[in-house]
Design a protein around this motif. Structure first.
Motif, PDB file in Angstrom:
ATOM      1  N   HIS B 351      97.946 -17.560   6.095  1.00  0.00           N
ATOM      2  CA  HIS B 351      98.246 -16.388   5.743  1.00  0.00           C
ATOM      3  C   HIS B 351      97.682 -15.311   6.812  1.00  0.00           C
ATOM      4  CE1 HIS B 351      99.734 -18.026   2.210  1.00  0.00           C
ATOM      5  NE2 HIS B 351     100.255 -17.053   1.925  1.00  0.00           N
ATOM      6  N   GLU B 352      98.514 -14.441   7.128  1.00  0.00           N
ATOM      7  CA  GLU B 352      97.837 -13.367   8.081  1.00  0.00           C
ATOM      8  C   GLU B 352      97.014 -12.431   7.617  1.00  0.00           C
ATOM      9  OE1 GLU B 352      98.746 -12.107  11.454  1.00  0.00           O
ATOM     10  OE2 GLU B 352      99.775 -14.107  11.887  1.00  0.00           O
ATOM     11  N   PRO B 353      96.101 -11.512   8.360  1.00  0.00           N
ATOM     12  CA  PRO B 353      95.082 -10.689   7.493  1.00  0.00           C
ATOM     13  C   PRO B 353      96.112  -9.642   7.145  1.00  0.00           C
ATOM     14  CG  PRO B 353      94.376 -11.248   9.862  1.00  0.00           C
ATOM     15  CD  PRO B 353      95.644 -11.711   9.603  1.00  0.00           C
ATOM     16  N   VAL B 354      96.003  -9.332   5.833  1.00  0.00           N
ATOM     17  CA  VAL B 354      96.783  -7.978   5.075  1.00  0.00           C
ATOM     18  C   VAL B 354      96.147  -6.889   4.776  1.00  0.00           C
ATOM     19  CG1 VAL B 354      98.332 -10.077   4.429  1.00  0.00           C
ATOM     20  CG2 VAL B 354      96.540  -9.558   3.132  1.00  0.00           C
ATOM     21  N   GLU B 355      96.924  -6.216   4.236  1.00  0.00           N
ATOM     22  CA  GLU B 355      96.531  -4.758   3.803  1.00  0.00           C
ATOM     23  C   GLU B 355      96.076  -5.038   2.105  1.00  0.00           C
ATOM     24  OE1 GLU B 355      98.830  -1.656   4.779  1.00  0.00           O
ATOM     25  OE2 GLU B 355      98.664  -1.795   6.802  1.00  0.00           O
ATOM     26  N   GLY B 356      95.508  -4.337   1.246  1.00  0.00           N
ATOM     27  CA  GLY B 356      95.288  -4.484   0.317  1.00  0.00           C
ATOM     28  C   GLY B 356      93.758  -4.090  -0.195  1.00  0.00           C
ATOM     29  N   PRO B 361      91.357  -7.147  -7.070  1.00  0.00           N
ATOM     30  CA  PRO B 361      92.624  -6.862  -6.888  1.00  0.00           C
ATOM     31  C   PRO B 361      93.190  -5.444  -7.552  1.00  0.00           C
ATOM     32  CG  PRO B 361      92.737  -9.126  -7.867  1.00  0.00           C
ATOM     33  CD  PRO B 361      91.351  -8.653  -7.860  1.00  0.00           C
ATOM     34  N   GLY B 362      93.527  -4.665  -6.507  1.00  0.00           N
ATOM     35  CA  GLY B 362      94.115  -3.331  -6.891  1.00  0.00           C
ATOM     36  C   GLY B 362      92.921  -2.075  -7.040  1.00  0.00           C
ATOM     37  N   ILE B 363      91.588  -2.671  -6.980  1.00  0.00           N
ATOM     38  CA  ILE B 363      90.415  -1.825  -7.392  1.00  0.00           C
ATOM     39  C   ILE B 363      89.611  -1.717  -5.860  1.00  0.00           C
ATOM     40  CG2 ILE B 363      88.597  -1.354  -8.643  1.00  0.00           C
ATOM     41  CD1 ILE B 363      89.718  -2.943 -11.071  1.00  0.00           C
ATOM     42  N   GLY B 364      89.220  -2.889  -5.461  1.00  0.00           N
ATOM     43  CA  GLY B 364      88.600  -2.759  -4.185  1.00  0.00           C
ATOM     44  C   GLY B 364      87.003  -3.163  -4.743  1.00  0.00           C
ATOM     45  N   LYS B 408      97.087  -8.107  -2.586  1.00  0.00           N
ATOM     46  CA  LYS B 408      97.353  -7.927  -1.211  1.00  0.00           C
ATOM     47  C   LYS B 408      98.821  -7.933  -0.787  1.00  0.00           C
ATOM     48  CE  LYS B 408      93.199 -10.719  -0.537  1.00  0.00           C
ATOM     49  NZ  LYS B 408      92.769 -12.107  -0.138  1.00  0.00           N
ATOM     50  N   HIS B 409      99.200  -7.561   0.287  1.00  0.00           N
ATOM     51  CA  HIS B 409     100.359  -7.223   0.544  1.00  0.00           C
ATOM     52  C   HIS B 409     100.612  -8.266   1.750  1.00  0.00           C
ATOM     53  CE1 HIS B 409      99.829  -3.652  -1.588  1.00  0.00           C
ATOM     54  NE2 HIS B 409      99.062  -3.343  -0.577  1.00  0.00           N
ATOM     55  N   TYR B 410     101.062  -9.422   1.230  1.00  0.00           N
ATOM     56  CA  TYR B 410     100.981 -10.718   2.578  1.00  0.00           C
ATOM     57  C   TYR B 410     102.334 -11.078   3.071  1.00  0.00           C
ATOM     58  CZ  TYR B 410     101.532 -14.030  -1.021  1.00  0.00           C
ATOM     59  OH  TYR B 410     102.251 -14.868  -2.069  1.00  0.00           O
ATOM     60  N   GLU B 411     102.349 -11.359   4.056  1.00  0.00           N
ATOM     61  CA  GLU B 411     103.324 -12.208   4.730  1.00  0.00           C
ATOM     62  C   GLU B 411     102.898 -13.591   5.119  1.00  0.00           C
ATOM     63  OE1 GLU B 411     104.899 -10.425   8.093  1.00  0.00           O
ATOM     64  OE2 GLU B 411     104.738  -8.344   7.095  1.00  0.00           O
TER      65      GLU B 411
END
Lengths: 102, 414
Positions: B351-356, B361-364, B408-411
């Motif tokens: 998995h690539e580095p992603v945004e999120g 999750p969802g909080i940080g 995370k928003h992953y690809e």
């Protein structure tokens, strides 16, 4: 995605690298080389044979590996495949682009 | 009594000693660590030392302090690993038998690999910052440097902490701005890769930052030699880049011990099973951290995740159970971007580095792939975490050894 190379339908990725090595043959290699403005000589084929050999043994490809290969020195490798020699040579050889990873 | 022998008391070796001492029965197992060096360096700090952000005192401590009670600690050079005899020979001639060997001898810079690098310009106007000596010498140079062409350069991959050279370029921009001399410095980032980083997603985000900070990029540059007389680096395609001050990351190689023992690949890294951390050639030899040839980043976070999984696998190996193929290449890095900000990336083999958000999750509260101040504070706090939690093998809250896909928003990498 599919691409017609040497009158054959070949599976490639977005960058044009073959995704199935079984679809590769010398004609396909020559055709891809032509697109890169490279006319393949015996010397090129020696290098491609070496790359295939390494690839089939699952050994990663790198400029350092070329340096130690005993097949070719890096200077000549650049002359044969001008620009990005590893990228171009693997493209022509029908194997994945080396991950100079991580 | 059986023996577990750990070679190297760096990040990985120290963590393994701390994990194993808690898990193994003292009546059955003796644990020994061998390392020739007295000092344990906080290597992430080498990035900050040249810019006077950290002092020399903040990046080093006595290594012995972190080796737990109940573990034998030998401070001596290792001569040879003899895998067929299950033995390690030390420089003094002492031999140590092992039942299980853990190799944690790390990676080192090898400036000799490139012609001219280690020559007349070395530590005059050519520096590395991957060693304590290099980072300190560079600090002294930067304090008095009046400007010119600064070239930040990577020799070849893989390198330890692959984002560090980029961070160096970002911090240099910030440093010269604060000194009121940014207009006197031209910064160029020279890399053998296609772009700023090894992963395309992160490269996009980082390329944007390079542009914003007016840092020039030279990509696909495979260095052939350094010309210290004329102050330029030259690649195999005859491209030349001139410098007044060259900050290079030399070739990284595994310890010479690995080469002497015939256990390494071209770069002295140990061929290692990427999911179990068992060496490919010898079933009772395991490798961890920078010493392996794993296609994961050579970074402390990776070593930390590996240590948890390797501990499990060693316990399984002892019981004769099959090893767990669990390590997924999880890596987690803060990237300093200068001006008191940082971004954070989290990725693994597939998995690539992603945004999120991270770690919750969802909080940080940390944000992935986004530049902000709280990420920077995370990076600064990490030094405390390193000395007080990480080395001691304590679990870091909410951060798991394998990568979590939540929040995370992953690809997937193809």
């Amino acid at each position: 995605m599919k691409k017609i190379i040497a009158n054959k339908e070949i599976d490639v990725n977005e960058e044009g690298y073959l995704t199935d090595f079984n679809q590769w043959d010398r004609e396909v290699g020559e055709c891809i080389a032509g697109d890169c403005d490279i006319k393949l000589t015996d010397r090129h084929w020696e290098v491609i044979d070496y790359l295939h050999d390494r690839h089939h043994k699952d050994e990663p490809l790198s400029i350092r590996g070329i340096k130690k290969s005993g097949v070719i020195d890096v200077k000549e490798f650049y002359n044969l495949f001008p620009g990005g020699p590893l990228k171009k040579a693997t493209l022509i050889a029908g194997i994945p682009k080396p991950k100079s990873c991580i | 009594m059986k023996n577990i022998l750990i070679l190297g008391a760096g990040t990985s070796g120290t963590m393994m000693a701390n994990h194993l001492v808690k898990e193994l029965d003292k009546n059955d197992w003796s644990i020994t660590v061998v390392d020739q060096y007295q000092t344990h360096y906080y290597q992430p700090g080498f990035l900050f030392l040249p810019f006077d952000i950290y002092t020399t005192k903040q990046v080093k401590k006595k290594g012995k302090k972190f080796i737990p009670k109940g573990v034998n600690y030998i401070q001596e050079k290792i001569e040879l690993i003899l895998p067929k005899e299950n033995k390690v020979k030390l420089a003094s001639g002492t031999e140590i038998n092992y039942d299980i060997l853990i190799v944690a001898t790390g990676t080192k810079t090898a400036p000799d690999e490139i012609e001219g690098m280690n020559g007349s310009g070395w530590y005059k106007n050519i520096f590395d910052f991957y060693t304590y000596e290099g980072a300190k010498a560079l600090r002294n140079k930067l304090r008095e440097w009046e400007g010119g062409k600064l070239v930040v350069h990577i020799t070849e991959m893989p390198i330890k902490c692959p984002v560090a050279p980029l961070e160096f370029a970002f911090l240099a921009d910030s440093y010269f701005k604060h000194k009121g001399m940014r207009d006197k410095v031209e910064i160029t980032y020279v890399t053998p890769l296609d772009g700023a980083f090894t992963k395309p997603k992160a490269t996009e985000a980082l390329h944007y930052l390079l542009e914003k900070k007016n840092i020039k990029e030279v990509t696909n540059f495979n260095i052939e030699r350094v010309d210290p007389e004329n102050n330029k680096i030259i690649d195999y395609a005859d491209v030349e880049v001139e410098y007044d001050l060259l900050v290079t990351v030399p070739t990284n190689m595994g310890d010479a011990l690995i080469e002497r023992s015939g256990l390494g690949d071209d770069l002295n890294y140990i061929p290692t099973h990427k999911a179990t951390l068992q060496s490919k050639e010898h079933e009772n030899i395991f490798a961890i951290g920078d010493a392996t040839n794993l296609p994961a980043s050579k970074a402390g976070s990776v070593a930390h995740f590996e240590a948890e999984i390797l501990t499990d696998n060693i316990l399984r190996y002892i019981k004769g159970e099959p090893l767990k193929e669990e390590f997924d290449g999880h890596s987690n890095c803060f990237i300093e971007t200068g001006d008191g900000k940082a971004l954070l990336i989290d990725f693994n083999y597939t998995h690539e580095p992603v945004e999120g958000s991270f770690p919750l999750p969802g909080i940080g509260p940390l944000k992935l792939l986004k530049e902000n101040r709280i990420n920077h504070m995370g990076k600064m706090a990490f030094r405390w975490v390193y000395w007080n939690m990480l080395l001691k093998g304590r679990q870091i809250p909410f951060v798991s050894a394998t990568m979590s896909e939540k929040g995370k928003h992953y690809e997937e990498v193809k």
